[in-house]
Design a protein around this motif. Structure first.
Motif, PDB file in Angstrom:
ATOM      1  N   LEU A 223      -5.450  52.523 -32.442  1.00 34.22           N
ATOM      2  CA  LEU A 223      -5.703  51.133 -32.866  1.00 34.22           C
ATOM      3  C   LEU A 223      -4.419  50.578 -33.454  1.00 34.22           C
ATOM      4  CD1 LEU A 223      -9.063  51.026 -34.877  1.00 34.22           C
ATOM      5  CD2 LEU A 223      -8.665  50.097 -32.600  1.00 34.22           C
ATOM      6  N   ARG A 224      -4.163  49.319 -33.175  1.00 30.69           N
ATOM      7  CA  ARG A 224      -2.946  48.701 -33.718  1.00 30.69           C
ATOM      8  C   ARG A 224      -3.248  47.319 -34.291  1.00 30.69           C
ATOM      9  NH1 ARG A 224       2.167  50.833 -31.928  1.00 30.69           N
ATOM     10  NH2 ARG A 224       1.830  52.182 -30.140  1.00 30.69           N
ATOM     11  N   ASP A 225      -2.870  47.136 -35.524  1.00 30.31           N
ATOM     12  CA  ASP A 225      -2.853  45.808 -36.169  1.00 30.31           C
ATOM     13  C   ASP A 225      -4.147  45.010 -35.981  1.00 30.31           C
ATOM     14  OD1 ASP A 225      -0.237  46.425 -36.786  1.00 30.31           O
ATOM     15  OD2 ASP A 225       0.516  45.537 -34.913  1.00 30.31           O
TER      16      ASP A 225
ATOM     17  N   GLY B  78     -11.755  54.542 -23.993  1.00 30.23           N
ATOM     18  CA  GLY B  78     -10.483  54.889 -24.638  1.00 30.23           C
ATOM     19  C   GLY B  78      -9.765  53.699 -25.258  1.00 30.23           C
ATOM     20  N   SER B  79     -10.417  52.533 -25.312  1.00 28.52           N
ATOM     21  CA  SER B  79      -9.719  51.351 -25.833  1.00 28.52           C
ATOM     22  C   SER B  79      -9.660  51.333 -27.359  1.00 28.52           C
ATOM     23  CB  SER B  79     -10.392  50.075 -25.317  1.00 28.52           C
ATOM     24  OG  SER B  79     -11.765  50.099 -25.621  1.00 28.52           O
ATOM     25  N   GLY B  80     -10.486  52.166 -28.007  1.00 31.26           N
ATOM     26  CA  GLY B  80     -10.421  52.259 -29.468  1.00 31.26           C
ATOM     27  C   GLY B  80     -11.700  51.843 -30.185  1.00 31.26           C
TER      28      GLY B  80
ATOM     29  N   LEU C 195     -11.444  44.976 -27.089  1.00 30.35           N
ATOM     30  CA  LEU C 195     -10.336  45.882 -27.379  1.00 30.35           C
ATOM     31  C   LEU C 195      -9.750  46.360 -26.066  1.00 30.35           C
ATOM     32  CD1 LEU C 195     -11.761  48.174 -30.225  1.00 30.35           C
ATOM     33  CD2 LEU C 195     -10.209  46.237 -30.459  1.00 30.35           C
ATOM     34  N   ASP C 196      -8.440  46.454 -26.030  1.00 33.34           N
ATOM     35  CA  ASP C 196      -7.795  46.993 -24.839  1.00 33.34           C
ATOM     36  C   ASP C 196      -6.544  47.739 -25.252  1.00 33.34           C
ATOM     37  OD1 ASP C 196      -7.589  47.304 -22.003  1.00 33.34           O
ATOM     38  OD2 ASP C 196      -5.826  46.020 -22.130  1.00 33.34           O
TER      39      ASP C 196
ATOM     40  N   MET D 243      -6.687  44.341 -30.189  1.00 29.46           N
ATOM     41  CA  MET D 243      -7.792  43.392 -30.042  1.00 29.46           C
ATOM     42  C   MET D 243      -7.228  42.190 -29.289  1.00 29.46           C
ATOM     43  SD  MET D 243     -10.289  41.895 -32.944  1.00 29.46           S
ATOM     44  CE  MET D 243      -9.190  40.705 -33.663  1.00 29.46           C
ATOM     45  N   ILE D 244      -7.631  42.040 -28.007  1.00 26.45           N
ATOM     46  CA  ILE D 244      -6.981  41.010 -27.202  1.00 26.45           C
ATOM     47  C   ILE D 244      -7.820  39.736 -27.067  1.00 26.45           C
ATOM     48  CG2 ILE D 244      -5.540  42.634 -25.911  1.00 26.45           C
ATOM     49  CD1 ILE D 244      -7.470  42.215 -23.541  1.00 26.45           C
TER      50      ILE D 244
END
Ligand SMILES: Nc1ncnc2c1ncn2[C@@H]1O[C@H](COP(=O)(O)OP(=O)(O)OP(=O)(O)O)[C@@H](O)[C@H]1O
Length: 437
Positions: A43-45, A63-65, A220-221, A225-226
C-alpha cells in the motif's frame, strides 16, 4: 454540520519484506548483518476518510492491497508509515477462520470469538440463540469447527460478527462462499446495518453487490488508490482498467483508446473504451409512435436504435445494448451474438443501423442506455471496438401496480376450494412468507 468521521487514514503505506528465494532468508539468519530481503510496498500513500453511517465498497484486482488495507484498519497489521484513526467498535469478517479456534465447537467459538469482539459472557448468553438461528447450521453448532465446510464457517462467522453490536462492520469477500439464500440473508442484514446508521466496509469482486450495497467506493490498483467516489463511477474506472490490461496483453493491437467525458447536462457521466476500428456514432430510443425520446411510457413498444460506423472491414461484428438503473445495475440488454442474429461482415467505411425492439415493462424510474460494437475472433475471443457506457438517460413513466425491476402483467387466479376457507379474505396466508418472496 461536518460529518463525523468513523475511519481516517493519513498517508498510510505498508511495506513487506520479501525474499527472492527461501534460501536468502536462511542466509540472513546464519550470516546476520546484511539484509537479503527485498522491499515490497503493498500500500502506498493512502489518504481516506470514511464518515459515519456510510457503506464503502473496496474494489481491486487480486494483490492490489485490499486485505492489507482492511487489516491495517482492524489493527491486525501496523502500517509502515502514516496514521490510522478509528472511531467506533469494529467487527470484522476477514480471512475465513480468523478469530476461531479450530478445536472448539461452534458454540464454544461463539463465546470465544464474541469475547474477542468485546461482548461480555452474559451478553453472549442472551444473544446465543439468535446467533445460532442466523447461522442455521443445525447440530453442527456442537461439532468442532475444523470439521466445517467453508460455507458453514462463514455462516457462523457472519452470524457472530453481525450480532455483537459493532459500530463498524468490515467484510472481506467472505460472502461469496455462502449459498445464495444465505447471501441474501447477509445482504438484508447489511442493509439493516446501513439503515441503523452504522459504518460498513465491504470488499468484493462482484460489482453488482458493490453497487447494491455501497454509497461510495474506492479502487485500489498495485498498492495505490486510483479512484474514489460514487460506486458507479468507480466501477466504471475498474472496468476501464480491466479492459486496458486486456489491451496491454494484446500486442497485435497497436492503439487502445480510452475516452472519458463528463456530461453534466444529463447528470450521467459517459465512459468509453475500445480498440477502435468501428465507432458507435449514436444511440436513440424511439417510441411506438416513431418519435425519438428519452421518456417512454411503461408497456409501450420501444426501439433502441444504434448507428455504427465501420472504419475497416470487420468479419464477425456484433452489436449490443444494456439498460442500467442509476446504481449501475443491469436491468435488460442483449447483443446480436447472444440473440443468434449474426451480422454479415462489414465493409470498410460503411454505416450500419441496428434496432432492438421490445415491450418496455421496466418499472417506472430513471435508467441509462449503454451500447457497444465488438468483433468476434478465433475461439470466441472478443475484441471491444467501441463501448459507450451510460450514453443516454432514459425515463420510464406510468403507474403499473408492481414491485421490482419489471412491472410485468401478472395473471392472478383464485379458486375457492372450500367455502369455509376463503384464503384471501380470511388472511390465512402467513404474512412473512409473502414478504420474503
Ligand atoms: N505477509 C506478506 N509478506 C509479503 N507480501 C505480502 C504479505 N501479505 C500480502 N503481501 C502482498 O501484498 C500485496 C497485496 O496483498 P493483499 O492481500 O492486500 O491483496 P488483495 O487486494 O486483498 O488481494 P486478493 O483480492 O487476492 O485477496 C500482494 O502482492 C501480496 O502478495
Amino acid at each position: 454540520m461536518a460529518e463525523e468521521i468513523a475511519i481516517s487514514l493519513k498517508n498510510v503505506s505498508k511495506c513487506y519484506k520479501r525474499y527472492p528465494h527461501p534460501v536468502e532468508r536462511l542466509k540472513e539468519i546464519l550470516l546476520p548483518g546484511k539484509s537479503r530481503a527485498e522491499e515490497f510496498w503493498a500500500l502506498r500513500d493512502i489518504d481516506l476518510e470514511i464518515p459515519k453511517g456510510h457503506t464503502l465498497g473496496i474494489i481491486g484486482q487480486n494483490g492490489s492491497g485490499k486485505s492489507t488495507l482492511l487489516q491495517i484498519i482492524v489493527g491486525t497489521l501496523t502500517p509502515t508509515t502514516g496514521a490510522v484513526t478509528v472511531n467506533g467498535r469494529i467487527s470484522a469478517l476477514l480471512e475465513l477462520g480468523s478469530g476461531f479456534n479450530p478445536e472448539f465447537t461452534g458454540r464454544q467459538n461463539v463465546f470465544f470469538n464474541g469475547r474477542l469482539l468485546g461482548m461480555t459472557q452474559e451478553e453472549l448468553e442472551n444473544k446465543f440463540d439468535e446467533i445460532a438461528a442466523f447461522a442455521d447450521i443445525g447440530e453442527f453448532i456442537d461439532q468442532p469447527v475444523k470439521t466445517y465446510s467453508s460455507g458453514m464457517f462463514v455462516r457462523l462467522a457472519f452470524a457472530v460478527a453481525t450480532h455483537v453490536n459493532p459500530e463498524i462492520l468490515i467484510i472481506d469477500e467472505a460472502l461469496s462462499v455462502g449459498d445464495i439464500l444465505f447471501q441474501r440473508k447477509c445482504f438484508r442484514k447489511i442493509e439493516q446495518f446501513y439503515q441503523d446508521g452504522k459504518t460498513i466496509l465491504f470488499v468484493s469482486h462482484d460489482l453488482t453487490s458493490i453497487l447494491q450495497l455501497c454509497d461510495r467506493a474506492i479502487l485500489l490498483d498495485k498498492s495505490l488508490m486510483i479512484s474514489q467516489g460514487e460506486p458507479r463511477q468507480v466501477a466504471l474506472a475498474y472496468k476501464s482498467l480491466i479492459a486496458q490490461r486486456e489491451a496491454d496483453q494484446n500486442t497485435d493491437l497497436a492503439s487502445f483508446q480510452q475516452k472519458y467525458e463528463q456530461k453534466n447536462d444529463n447528470q450521467i457521466g459517459e465512459s468509453r473504451i475500445g480498440f477502435g476500428g468501428a465507432e458507435v456514432i449514436s444511440v436513440e430510443v424511439v417510441n411506438s409512435q416513431g418519435t425519438t425520446t428519452q421518456t417512454v411510457e411503461w408497456a409501450d413498444i420501444i426501439t433502441v436504435r444504434i448507428t455504427i460506423y465501420f472504419y475497416r472491414e470487420v468479419v464477425r461484428p456484433f452489436v449490443g445494448f444494456a439498460i442500467k438503473d442509476l446504481k449501475g445495475i443491469p436491468i435488460i440488454g442483449t447483443n446480436t451474438f447472444h440473440s443468434k442474429k449474426d451480422l454479415a461482415p462489414t465493409l470498410a467505411k460503411s454505416m450500419v443501423v441496428i434496432e432492438f425492439s421490445w415491450q418496455c415493462y421496466m418499472s417506472p424510474g430513471n435508467y441509462t442506455v449503454s451500447a457497444g460494437v465488438a468483433e468476434l475472433g478465433e475461439n470466441h475471443s472478443i475484441t471491444q471496438l467501441d463501448r459507450r457506457f451510460d450514453m443516454l438517460p432514459l425515463a420510464v413513466v406510468g403507474n403499473p401496480p408492481s414491485l421490482g425491476f419489471f412491472a410485468l402483467p401478472i395473471n392472478i387466479e383464485c379458486n375457492v376450494l372450500d367455502n369455509s376457507q376463503n384464503i384471501f379474505s380470511d388472511r390465512q396466508i402467513n404474512a412473512s412468507s409473502i414478504s420474503s418472496s
